[in-house]
Design a protein around this motif. Structure first.
Motif, PDB file in Angstrom:
ATOM      1  N   LEU A 162       0.808  -1.217   0.000  1.00 54.29           N
ATOM      2  CA  LEU A 162       0.000   0.000   0.000  1.00 54.29           C
ATOM      3  C   LEU A 162       0.842   1.268   0.000  1.00 54.29           C
ATOM      4  CD1 LEU A 162      -2.640  -0.997   2.716  1.00 54.29           C
ATOM      5  CD2 LEU A 162      -2.946  -1.058   0.228  1.00 54.29           C
ATOM      6  N   ALA A 163       2.116   1.156   0.319  1.00 55.07           N
ATOM      7  CA  ALA A 163       2.962   2.335   0.536  1.00 55.07           C
ATOM      8  C   ALA A 163       2.900   3.365  -0.591  1.00 55.07           C
ATOM      9  CB  ALA A 163       4.398   1.901   0.801  1.00 55.07           C
ATOM     10  N   PRO A 164       2.884   2.979  -1.878  1.00 58.20           N
ATOM     11  CA  PRO A 164       2.836   4.016  -2.933  1.00 58.20           C
ATOM     12  C   PRO A 164       1.626   4.925  -2.868  1.00 58.20           C
ATOM     13  CG  PRO A 164       3.508   1.898  -3.853  1.00 58.20           C
ATOM     14  CD  PRO A 164       3.048   1.631  -2.454  1.00 58.20           C
ATOM     15  N   LEU A 165       0.547   4.474  -2.248  1.00 60.91           N
ATOM     16  CA  LEU A 165      -0.648   5.309  -2.131  1.00 60.91           C
ATOM     17  C   LEU A 165      -0.377   6.578  -1.348  1.00 60.91           C
ATOM     18  CD1 LEU A 165      -3.241   2.517  -1.303  1.00 60.91           C
ATOM     19  CD2 LEU A 165      -3.012   3.722  -3.484  1.00 60.91           C
ATOM     20  N   ARG A 166       0.621   6.541  -0.488  1.00 63.95           N
ATOM     21  CA  ARG A 166       0.950   7.716   0.323  1.00 63.95           C
ATOM     22  C   ARG A 166       1.405   8.883  -0.545  1.00 63.95           C
ATOM     23  NH1 ARG A 166       5.495   5.914   3.923  1.00 63.95           N
ATOM     24  NH2 ARG A 166       5.190   8.000   4.804  1.00 63.95           N
TER      25      ARG A 166
END
Length: 274
Positions: free
Chosen positions: A160-164
């Motif tokens: 999920l990290a790229p959503l940040r």
């Protein structure tokens, strides 16, 4: 929407039942928690494009994403006043985001499905209402996987990290202590011991040390007294996994919550502009 600096992630202790919608003595227990939740939009500045919420109150055989445009409500508590079974937190869903997240998880080799029937549970709406009372920020919930595997939930956060960087605020909503059979004064020793370990692991360990501590969390002092079932701890794994190399900060700490429980909330990563 792309951001040069990613949004931080959060693990929030969400309190008990539908507390933001109540008055009287029970409501008064949550003053410090409410103040910490109200502070989050102020420290973020600009509202996020959407919130992706991982709540300890939704688990499934595989990761599931809320995909309704206008989600309903899940009143997953008992013994509260009648009006708390009529409340609405009318934030919009964002099916496009849900589908995009599902594709990310599939690409990472994680089992995932869309769920168009699921409504907001109290792990989501009790944290969101103090933060965004106008319910004007889109909200998508993501379930836990019911096997409770820490590594799988850290991997979920990593995916999920790229959503940040895309304006999506990732929040894990649970409780740093969750043993309803030993609450209030009966929780004083166990919750204090576990919270001390948790703060050391999250705030003072190296990123790899923190990861190892979370993988083996059940070896911590009073671990199974603090979490007989780890449903309210696993949202933390997701928040950490999505900010794996970044520092943690303590944003809420109360050593005498409900007459004896030590509870904490944490942020991972830097605030915008800092």
């Amino acid at each position: 929407m792309s951001r040069t600096q990613p949004l931080p992630t959060y693990f929030l202790s969400h309190g008990g039942g539908p507390w933001p919608y109540m008055d009287g003595p029970f409501r008064q227990h949550f003053g410090q928690l409410e103040a910490s939740l109200r502070q989050i939009p102020l420290e973020l500045g600009q509202a996020p494009r959407a919130v992706l919420m991982i709540s300890g109150h939704w688990e499934a055989a595989r990761f599931e994403l809320m995909a309704a445009e206008n989600p309903g409500m899940v009143y997953d508590y008992g013994g509260f006043p009648a009006h708390t079974y009529q409340i609405r937190y009318p934030a919009p869903g964002e099916p496009t985001l849900a589908r995009a997240v599902a594709q990310r998880l599939q690409a990472a080799g994680l089992p995932v499905a869309l769920n168009s029937e699921r409504g907001f549970d109290h792990g989501a709406f009790t944290t969101m209402f103090p933060m965004y009372p106008e319910a004007d920020v889109p909200l998508v919930q993501l379930s836990l996987q019911q096997d409770y595997e820490p590594a799988q939930h850290l991997a979920l956060g990593r995916a999920l990290a790229p959503l940040r960087h895309e304006g999506v605020l990732i929040i894990g909503s649970g409780l740093s202590y969750h043993n309803l059979r030993a609450f209030g004064p009966a929780a004083r020793t166990a919750s204090g011991q576990f919270d001390a370990w948790l703060q050391h692991a999250l705030l003072r360990e190296t990123p790899e040390g923190r990861r190892q501590a979370l993988l083996h969390w059940s070896d911590a002092p009073a671990a199974r007294l603090a979490h007989p079932r780890e449903d309210h701890l696993l949202p933390l794994m997701v928040a950490v996994g999505a900010a794996e190399q970044e520092a943690g900060s303590l944003i809420y700490h109360e050593p005498d919550f409900m007459g004896g429980v030590t509870v904490s909330s944490f942020r991972f990563g830097a605030l915008p502009g800092r």
